[in-house]
Design a protein around this motif. Structure first.
Motif, PDB file in Angstrom:
ATOM      1  N   ILE A 168      38.852  38.215  41.268  1.00  0.00           N
ATOM      2  CA  ILE A 168      39.090  36.838  40.829  1.00  0.00           C
ATOM      3  C   ILE A 168      38.393  35.860  41.777  1.00  0.00           C
ATOM      4  CG2 ILE A 168      40.886  35.071  40.478  1.00  0.00           C
ATOM      5  CD1 ILE A 168      42.716  37.383  39.491  1.00  0.00           C
ATOM      6  N   ASP A 169      38.449  36.135  43.063  1.00  0.00           N
ATOM      7  CA  ASP A 169      37.719  35.309  44.034  1.00  0.00           C
ATOM      8  C   ASP A 169      36.225  35.290  43.718  1.00  0.00           C
ATOM      9  OD1 ASP A 169      39.808  34.429  45.551  1.00  0.00           O
ATOM     10  OD2 ASP A 169      39.402  35.674  47.298  1.00  0.00           O
TER      11      ASP A 169
ATOM     12  N   THR B  40      46.522  45.086  31.348  1.00  0.00           N
ATOM     13  CA  THR B  40      47.833  44.450  31.130  1.00  0.00           C
ATOM     14  C   THR B  40      47.740  42.924  31.150  1.00  0.00           C
ATOM     15  OG1 THR B  40      48.801  46.297  32.353  1.00  0.00           O
ATOM     16  CG2 THR B  40      50.237  44.410  31.936  1.00  0.00           C
ATOM     17  N   HIS B  41      46.964  42.399  32.078  1.00  0.00           N
ATOM     18  CA  HIS B  41      46.963  40.952  32.317  1.00  0.00           C
ATOM     19  C   HIS B  41      45.633  40.295  31.956  1.00  0.00           C
ATOM     20  CE1 HIS B  41      50.892  41.153  33.899  1.00  0.00           C
ATOM     21  NE2 HIS B  41      50.602  41.628  35.083  1.00  0.00           N
TER      22      HIS B  41
ATOM     23  N   MET C 125      45.892  36.451  31.217  1.00  0.00           N
ATOM     24  CA  MET C 125      46.349  35.703  32.393  1.00  0.00           C
ATOM     25  C   MET C 125      45.234  35.639  33.438  1.00  0.00           C
ATOM     26  SD  MET C 125      49.623  36.649  34.765  1.00  0.00           S
ATOM     27  CE  MET C 125      48.659  37.753  35.826  1.00  0.00           C
ATOM     28  N   ILE C 126      44.576  36.761  33.646  1.00  0.00           N
ATOM     29  CA  ILE C 126      43.505  36.790  34.648  1.00  0.00           C
ATOM     30  C   ILE C 126      42.331  35.921  34.201  1.00  0.00           C
ATOM     31  CG2 ILE C 126      41.770  38.315  35.701  1.00  0.00           C
ATOM     32  CD1 ILE C 126      44.045  40.438  35.866  1.00  0.00           C
TER      33      ILE C 126
ATOM     34  N   VAL D 272      41.916  43.374  42.529  1.00  0.00           N
ATOM     35  CA  VAL D 272      41.797  42.378  41.459  1.00  0.00           C
ATOM     36  C   VAL D 272      41.727  40.961  42.044  1.00  0.00           C
ATOM     37  CG1 VAL D 272      42.971  41.369  39.459  1.00  0.00           C
ATOM     38  CG2 VAL D 272      42.837  43.862  39.723  1.00  0.00           C
ATOM     39  N   ALA D 273      42.469  40.705  43.131  1.00  0.00           N
ATOM     40  CA  ALA D 273      42.390  39.394  43.784  1.00  0.00           C
ATOM     41  C   ALA D 273      40.965  39.138  44.268  1.00  0.00           C
ATOM     42  CB  ALA D 273      43.374  39.326  44.952  1.00  0.00           C
TER      43      ALA D 273
ATOM     44  N   ARG E 180      35.586  33.118  40.733  1.00  0.00           N
ATOM     45  CA  ARG E 180      35.760  31.697  41.053  1.00  0.00           C
ATOM     46  C   ARG E 180      34.637  31.174  41.942  1.00  0.00           C
ATOM     47  NH1 ARG E 180      42.238  31.757  42.527  1.00  0.00           N
ATOM     48  NH2 ARG E 180      43.045  31.358  40.441  1.00  0.00           N
TER      49      ARG E 180
ATOM     50  N   ALA F 286      42.541  33.216  32.455  1.00  0.00           N
ATOM     51  CA  ALA F 286      42.930  31.822  32.699  1.00  0.00           C
ATOM     52  C   ALA F 286      42.795  31.481  34.183  1.00  0.00           C
ATOM     53  CB  ALA F 286      44.369  31.584  32.235  1.00  0.00           C
ATOM     54  N   ARG F 287      43.173  32.427  35.034  1.00  0.00           N
ATOM     55  CA  ARG F 287      43.143  32.145  36.469  1.00  0.00           C
ATOM     56  C   ARG F 287      41.724  32.171  37.026  1.00  0.00           C
ATOM     57  NH1 ARG F 287      48.727  35.355  38.351  1.00  0.00           N
ATOM     58  NH2 ARG F 287      50.082  33.876  37.274  1.00  0.00           N
TER      59      ARG F 287
END
Lengths: 432, 432
Positions: B319-320, B26-27, B30-31, B315-316, B323, B33-34
């Motif tokens: 993303i960590d 879905t994202h 957006m993900i 998912v968080a 990053r 980009a983040r």
């Protein structure tokens, strides 16, 4: 480990700066174990070197001009806790980022006003700019929005962002006293500044909200675009009437995304239903409520200001820096932040609370009702207490969902009625 | 950006695994980009390949043996959402960490049981092991303890860690029905498993608490040392009596540090005062309350289970990882985790709630009171409803602060009284 100490320059020795020193002194070993390196203050700077601040500063180098910290090769980062959106704070942060010196700041006015430019510098130079302490003190809402909720498209971020206002509204409710009485008491207790304008007129909350909006919705902070109303006009009567209708009045910062992509952003006193988790957040506590498409609704509650909580957030940012925190300041690179289309009165739909002061004459209710009907506003509940022919009485009502523009139009007409004295007081109802 | 896609293997296609796929589908933009890179599922694995899970899995490689993902050089990380403290989940995570493949898991039993060994592997190989989703679903409590509150020495971490139990206790209070009735309804609604043992006997909450204790106090998780009591024995009467005394009954996981450094750690139903923020956390919501020396008291509330919230936490973590998240799994390197000295009944001081079933005969109150006095337990409030000579009646009382060992001793004697039927029900009072 000592060979590899992480050394900081601390600009500002007010409440927050002193708190940072206390934490780093008290928990030096624990923080070293958690961060992987010792964190030590090397240099300090403040306006008045002589003042006794209750902590031992003798181990730290005094720096007359804080901006010099930016270029000091011995420093691994600078902490800016001077405050103020411009002046020395801005110079220091700007110079530091240009010199690739990581920055931690607690300065909400600075980030709300110059955040895009500073985060752009951070992106360009690959230099972290961190500001957890700028919003809601010890509540880790910046990190939550930037990291924990990053897999979600948010529907709304809103909350109680100013402890002074929350304390005043809580005390007004508990004691039935009016705004000015309670403000004076809050000033005496140190919960409100001698000049309380920034707090009670909503500016402080608005600075914080503009940062939350940027992080939550990936838009450029746009402080001047925000609708801001403070709590000066909230009366003891309003708080009573709200309670009778099953609500509590809270100063809320609200950012939410409408179906068409426009974003509502405002700071204003609102009526929160008693069953809503925010209704129970009293006294100086802050709380942020977040609604995301996968995570659902979450709330973070805690102390939004004060030495310990705010300094705790600064130290958390420092530990992140030492651990090697990366990632853009606003959750996405500044170039990916979009310019928001802000919702206007024609876009905003809400239930409303109206409080009118009228002269108790025949026909006043009929006149008010007719105006509301003409503006497509439908009344949900109404209170008119007592009778007092030809004297002032209050009419209080709540509406079903209506357009802000219609409410504004209706109130302008209602204010012109000969029986109505003063301006109608209008507040939004927040539903769960 | 596509050249640099972050590719994951997903082991487990139950609720959480499917949720992760939905969020990443879905994202996706957006993900990207983040996180700074696209995150894509490359390989999947589950027990039953054929089952329709309501998401399109055709783009993903099917892997019969999930452990093979650990050695797949195309994968940047593996996500383990199979569950179970041993077996394939353990093999996969262990093999992955040894092969320096970062791991994200939602598996609380695995971390509570083998966390120290796995985090040790993570330390040795410099390979991240992340488990935000293992505790309290979408509530970012792991990150808060590990990062946001890292400048604090904690006094206490406690909370509502099991949504099934909280739903059952909430419904019992709202409807006055008994435990088994409400459990059946919860099963029908999908809020409780067909075999509800793990939830209602407190095991699930205890797994989560042992992880929070480790993070909060820097100690090795020690699941076998934990005192665990579930909610089977909480009666409709207890809930009524608690309400009359101004309390609500919640299944709490409580970890707190005593002045002598010993740590209290237990999962048990407790009486929470109505004014406490946890008292208002109802239904399937979870909440964690944290008290630290500088930050003060904070509370995080949200959905502790379910597809969206738990997958959002996974998912968080991803993303960590992208990053460049660094830092030890439990907040400090495993070698710095200490072996806790757990508090025993002689150390724990609390107010208590006692519910006795007695035969209504002369002298029973005097006998009970004498025993309490002999054990230095002082009564704060007592309820005895109605009279029913020679028939069963309830005596309910709360005590001032008393030692757990004394309460245990007194209850053992009280149970031997001829007028007392069944075992006394004892629960702690939690004060703010």
């Amino acid at each position: 480990m000592t060979a590899d100490t992480f050394r900081i320059g601390l600009a500002g020795l007010g409440t927050v700066g002193v708190g940072v020193i206390k934490i780093l002194q008290t928990h030096a070993d624990m923080i070293a174990a958690r961060a992987g390196r010792k964190i030590e203050v090397l240099a300090i700077s403040a306006r008045d070197q002589g003042r006794d601040r209750g902590v031992d500063l003798s181990a730290y180098e005094w720096t007359e001009n804080p901006e010099r910290m930016a270029g000091d090769p011995r420093l691994d980062a600078v902490v800016e806790v001077m405050g103020g959106s411009d002046g020395p704070a801005l110079s220091l942060v700007e110079t530091a980022l240009k010199a690739r010196k990581p920055v931690v700041t607690a300065n909400k006015a600075l980030i709300a006003t110059h955040g895009v430019r500073l985060a752009g510098l951070s992106d360009q130079t690959g230099t972290p700019l961190k500001f957890e302490a700028a919003v809601a003190g010890g509540i880790p809402v910046i990190k939550a929005l930037r990291e924990s909720f990053a897999g979600n498209r948010l529907n709304a971020v809103y909350g109680i962002l100013n402890g002074t206002c929350n304390y005043i509204l809580t005390e007004m409710r508990r004691t039935g006293r009016n705004f000015l009485d309670v403000l004076e008491e809050a000033q005496a207790k140190g919960y409100a500044e001698a000049d309380p304008t920034f707090d009670i007129d909503g500016i402080d909350a608005a600075h914080k909200l503009s940062i939350l909006t940027a992080l939550g919705f990936g838009v450029k902070p746009d402080f001047p675009a925000m609708k801001i109303a403070g709590i000066r006009h909230v009366s003891a009567g309003d708080i009573d009437h709200a309670a009778e209708l099953g609500y509590r009045i809270k100063l809320l910062g609200v950012a939410r995304r409408l179906d068409d992509g426009k974003i509502v952003q405002s700071v204003e006193p609102c009526l929160v239903p008693e069953g809503h988790p925010l209704a129970a957040v009293d006294d100086v506590f802050n709380a942020v409520f977040v609604d995301g498409d996968f995570m659902g609704k979450e709330m973070l509650v805690g102390r939004g200001a004060g030495e310990g909580p705010t300094a705790s957030a600064v130290v958390a940012d420092l530990i992140d820096l030492v651990r090697g925190d990366r990632g853009p300041s606003f959750g996405v690179p500044v170039d990916d932040l979009v310019t928001a289309t802000w919702a206007g009165p024609a876009d905003i739909i809400s239930g409303f609370y109206l409080h009118l002061n009228v002269l108790d004459k025949p026909g006043v209710l009929a006149a008010v009702s007719a105006i509301l009907r003409d503006y497509n506003v439908s009344v949900e509940a109404m209170i008119q207490r007592g009778r007092n022919p030809d004297q002032p009485v209050s009419i209080v009502l709540t509406t079903h969902e209506a357009r802000q523009a219609d409410i504004d139009g209706a109130c302008a007409e209602i204010a012109k009625l000969p029986q109505v004295t003063g301006s109608p007081c209008v507040m939004k109802l927040i539903e769960i």
